[in-house]
Structure formats: C-alpha cells, structure tokens
Write a protein that holds these residues in place. Structure first.
Motif, PDB file in Angstrom:
ATOM      1  N   ARG A 254       0.740  -1.264   0.027  1.00  0.00           N
ATOM      2  CA  ARG A 254       0.053   0.088  -0.004  1.00  0.00           C
ATOM      3  C   ARG A 254       1.024   1.315  -0.083  1.00  0.00           C
ATOM      4  NH1 ARG A 254      -0.550  -1.972   5.429  1.00  0.00           N
ATOM      5  NH2 ARG A 254       0.512  -0.659   7.108  1.00  0.00           N
ATOM      6  N   ASP A 255       2.295   1.221   0.496  1.00  0.00           N
ATOM      7  CA  ASP A 255       3.145   2.268   0.456  1.00  0.00           C
ATOM      8  C   ASP A 255       3.901   2.284  -0.689  1.00  0.00           C
ATOM      9  OD1 ASP A 255       1.957   3.075   3.029  1.00  0.00           O
ATOM     10  OD2 ASP A 255       3.000   1.473   3.900  1.00  0.00           O
ATOM     11  N   ILE A 256       3.911   1.249  -1.659  1.00  0.00           N
ATOM     12  CA  ILE A 256       5.022   1.389  -2.812  1.00  0.00           C
ATOM     13  C   ILE A 256       4.195   1.321  -3.969  1.00  0.00           C
ATOM     14  CG2 ILE A 256       6.700   0.099  -3.747  1.00  0.00           C
ATOM     15  CD1 ILE A 256       7.025  -1.505  -0.895  1.00  0.00           C
TER      16      ILE A 256
ATOM     17  N   ARG B 134       3.978  -1.383  -6.475  1.00  0.00           N
ATOM     18  CA  ARG B 134       3.497  -2.913  -6.124  1.00  0.00           C
ATOM     19  C   ARG B 134       1.964  -2.561  -5.544  1.00  0.00           C
ATOM     20  NH1 ARG B 134       6.551  -6.934  -5.067  1.00  0.00           N
ATOM     21  NH2 ARG B 134       4.742  -7.641  -3.678  1.00  0.00           N
ATOM     22  N   GLU B 135       1.370  -1.607  -5.887  1.00  0.00           N
ATOM     23  CA  GLU B 135      -0.119  -1.274  -5.245  1.00  0.00           C
ATOM     24  C   GLU B 135      -0.957  -2.515  -5.781  1.00  0.00           C
ATOM     25  OE1 GLU B 135      -3.648   2.008  -5.590  1.00  0.00           O
ATOM     26  OE2 GLU B 135      -1.837   2.381  -6.514  1.00  0.00           O
TER      27      GLU B 135
ATOM     28  N   ASN C 181       0.327  -1.019 -16.830  1.00  0.00           N
ATOM     29  CA  ASN C 181       1.501  -0.392 -16.523  1.00  0.00           C
ATOM     30  C   ASN C 181       2.549  -1.448 -15.707  1.00  0.00           C
ATOM     31  OD1 ASN C 181       0.888   2.053 -17.663  1.00  0.00           O
ATOM     32  ND2 ASN C 181      -0.266   2.654 -15.677  1.00  0.00           N
ATOM     33  N   ARG C 182       1.908  -2.631 -15.450  1.00  0.00           N
ATOM     34  CA  ARG C 182       2.811  -3.778 -14.605  1.00  0.00           C
ATOM     35  C   ARG C 182       2.471  -5.071 -15.225  1.00  0.00           C
ATOM     36  NH1 ARG C 182       1.101  -3.357  -8.918  1.00  0.00           N
ATOM     37  NH2 ARG C 182      -0.526  -5.048  -9.593  1.00  0.00           N
TER      38      ARG C 182
ATOM     39  N   PRO D 288       9.135  -5.304 -14.274  1.00  0.00           N
ATOM     40  CA  PRO D 288       8.384  -3.947 -14.240  1.00  0.00           C
ATOM     41  C   PRO D 288       8.543  -3.403 -12.350  1.00  0.00           C
ATOM     42  CG  PRO D 288       6.774  -5.723 -14.077  1.00  0.00           C
ATOM     43  CD  PRO D 288       8.156  -6.265 -14.589  1.00  0.00           C
ATOM     44  N   LEU D 289       8.873  -4.099 -11.517  1.00  0.00           N
ATOM     45  CA  LEU D 289       8.787  -3.940 -10.202  1.00  0.00           C
ATOM     46  C   LEU D 289      10.411  -3.304  -9.690  1.00  0.00           C
ATOM     47  CD1 LEU D 289       7.241  -6.913  -8.311  1.00  0.00           C
ATOM     48  CD2 LEU D 289       6.107  -4.782  -9.241  1.00  0.00           C
ATOM     49  N   VAL D 290      11.313  -3.318 -10.852  1.00  0.00           N
ATOM     50  CA  VAL D 290      12.672  -2.822 -10.703  1.00  0.00           C
ATOM     51  C   VAL D 290      12.635  -1.316 -11.251  1.00  0.00           C
ATOM     52  CG1 VAL D 290      15.155  -2.711 -11.304  1.00  0.00           C
ATOM     53  CG2 VAL D 290      13.809  -4.726 -10.796  1.00  0.00           C
ATOM     54  N   ARG D 291      12.785  -0.241 -10.288  1.00  0.00           N
ATOM     55  CA  ARG D 291      12.400   1.158 -10.694  1.00  0.00           C
ATOM     56  C   ARG D 291      13.990   1.611 -10.839  1.00  0.00           C
ATOM     57  NH1 ARG D 291       8.308   1.333 -13.338  1.00  0.00           N
ATOM     58  NH2 ARG D 291       8.272   3.562 -13.095  1.00  0.00           N
ATOM     59  N   THR D 292      14.602   1.511 -10.162  1.00  0.00           N
ATOM     60  CA  THR D 292      16.388   1.727 -10.235  1.00  0.00           C
ATOM     61  C   THR D 292      17.113   0.684 -10.151  1.00  0.00           C
ATOM     62  OG1 THR D 292      17.605   3.448  -9.074  1.00  0.00           O
ATOM     63  CG2 THR D 292      16.258   2.399  -7.586  1.00  0.00           C
TER      64      THR D 292
END
Length: 283
Positions: free
Chosen positions: A103-105, A108-109, A208-209, A254-258
């Motif tokens: 919920r905070d990422i 990963r929503e 988007n994921r 798609p979960l790797v953002r950096t």
C-alpha cells in the motif's frame, strides 16, 4: 513510509550494528565473555532492492556481544562456529530484512506485501592475507543461506549466495581509535527468491505492470564501507552501501524502478554491563 512492527525494527537494527561492527579489527587481547547495553540507530534504505521509494527509521537498538567457544555474537554477527583453523572458519550465520507494505509502494499497489524475512545457512571465511599484528586483513566470505518469511507460519522463499571480499584496515591514519573496512561482491539467488521480490503473476498484472516470471542467477553487485570506534563504555559506527542491479537476471522486471542506489546508517551504543570472566580474542 511503511509502518514497521517494532520487533522487526529491533532485529533490523541488530543486523545493521553487526554489519558496522564487523569493520573493527585489533590484536589479540583479553575481553569480557559478554557485554550488554542499549543504543539508538538511524537508517535509510529502499523498500527493497530496486525500489525507487525509501524507508527511514530512528529506533532503539539492543547491544550484545558474546565471545564463547561455539556460540558467538560479535563483530562478525550472530553465529555458531563449527570449524576453526588458522585461515579457514566455518560458521552458521543469518541475516534479516524488514517488511515492505504494498500500500506504501506505488509500483506494487494491489500486490501482496513483502513479509519480513530471515536467512540462515553455512558460511566459510577464508583469510587470504593479514598483517603481523592482525589489524589489517583480507578475507573471502562465502555465505550460502536459505530464506524464509518471518511470520507465524514461515514459508521458504528460496536461497541466496553472496560471496564477498572483506578488507579490514584496522585503523584510520590521523584518527586514533577509528577502524574502517570494506566489503564488495556479487549477489546470486534462485528463481524462487527472485520471483518473490520481482515476479508479477497474471492475477496482479496491469497495463503498467505486465506479468513477469523472474529467473535465478546474478542479482547485482554490492559495496559496503563502514567505520567504527569503541570508547571505554560507548561504541559508535556508521555504514554506507552502494548497490548496482545492472546485469541482474530480473533487471527488466516492472518492479525494478532503479538499478543503482545508496543506503546508509549511523548508530551509537552504550555498554551497561559486562562479565567478570575474560577470554582471549582477536576482535
């Protein structure tokens, strides 16, 4: 920022303190069998490796050192020493990671939370070189660990292998009493480990994921620099860690953002009690 359960934060702080303390080497001397105290630490790091969202905490940290023949809790972490030769040591060691709430990422929503997890397994320590006074040394550390979620009914989330060179400088020129060290090496994991953190099943796929199946193998490089100093009844330490996910088998998830990030922390502990019994150690 995710709200972390207090016990998990304490366990995390212990792991960080052990990591900082591992960069403090000295010649053989008599020290208490055990020491205990309390401290405070502040740490900042991504929600998970590859996340572009960070977590930061200020938290109380227990301090405990035990220098027994078999069980040890010291500069190299908490472990059971199974074999000890002049240049080869075999131990059982572990590691801990905090939870991350979806919920905070943003990326990963709607996905399941990442549970706090722990790793345990054998570790071989090879001393490649050391100075005459043992204040400078180069080691090759070979930890192989099975990973499990930290919950009422733990479940396996694969295994990790993190071979790394460990350099202890045993002193910083011009800064009396300060010790410094560095660790660097690759991380590897199996498909189950990588799927837990970076996989996206069809039920959680969105525009988007997209769905993604992570593979095992190379998981990037990690570099850690640490400094510490022990005063009479006080210990202070700090660490800075750089991670690169370039070339990781899951880098296109798609979960790797950096693919590059820095984490760090500082801690101070006060030693409140110690045993009357002394043991000879190289710590």
């Amino acid at each position: 920022m995710a709200q972390q359960p207090f016990p998990a934060l304490c366990r995390l702080a212990l792991a960080l303190l052990a990591g900082c303390a591992s960069f403090a080497a000295s010649a053989a001397e008599e020290k208490p069998l055990w020491e205990a105290g309390m401290g405070v630490a502040t740490v900042s790091f991504p929600a998970y490796r590859g996340s572009d969202q960070r977590q930061a905490f200020v938290l109380p940290t227990p301090y405990f050192v035990y220098r027994g023949e078999f069980l040890k809790a010291d500069k190299d972490g908490v472990r059971a020493q199974l074999f000890d030769a002049d240049r080869v040591k075999v131990t059982v060691s572990g590691a801990l990671s905090p939870p991350a709430y979806s919920r905070d990422i943003k990326v990963r929503e709607g996905m399941p939370d990442l549970r706090a997890n722990f790793e345990v397994g054998p570790q071989v320590n090879l001393t490649l070189w050391e100075s005459d006074n043992r204040r400078q040394e180069l080691k090759l550390l070979l930890p192989l660990r099975a990973a499990f979620t930290l919950e009422r009914s733990p479940r396996s989330i694969g295994w990790v292998f993190h071979p790394k060179f460990n350099v202890d400088f045993g002193g910083i020129p011009g800064l009396t009493g300060w010790n410094a060290g560095m660790q660097l090496g690759p991380l590897l994991g199996d498909g189950k480990q990588h799927q837990y953190f970076y996989g996206v099943d069809s039920a959680n796929a969105t525009v988007n994921r997209p769905a993604y199946q992570a593979k095992g193998g190379f998981a990037g490089m990690q570099y850690v620099l640490g400094v510490s100093k022990r005063y009479d009844k006080t210990w202070v330490g700090a660490f800075l860690r750089y991670d690169s996910l370039r070339g990781a088998t899951f880098a296109d998830s798609p979960l790797v953002r950096t693919r590059n990030y820095v984490a760090g922390g500082v801690a101070v502990s006060w030693i409140l009690g110690e045993s009357a019994e002394r043991v000879l150690v190289n710590d």
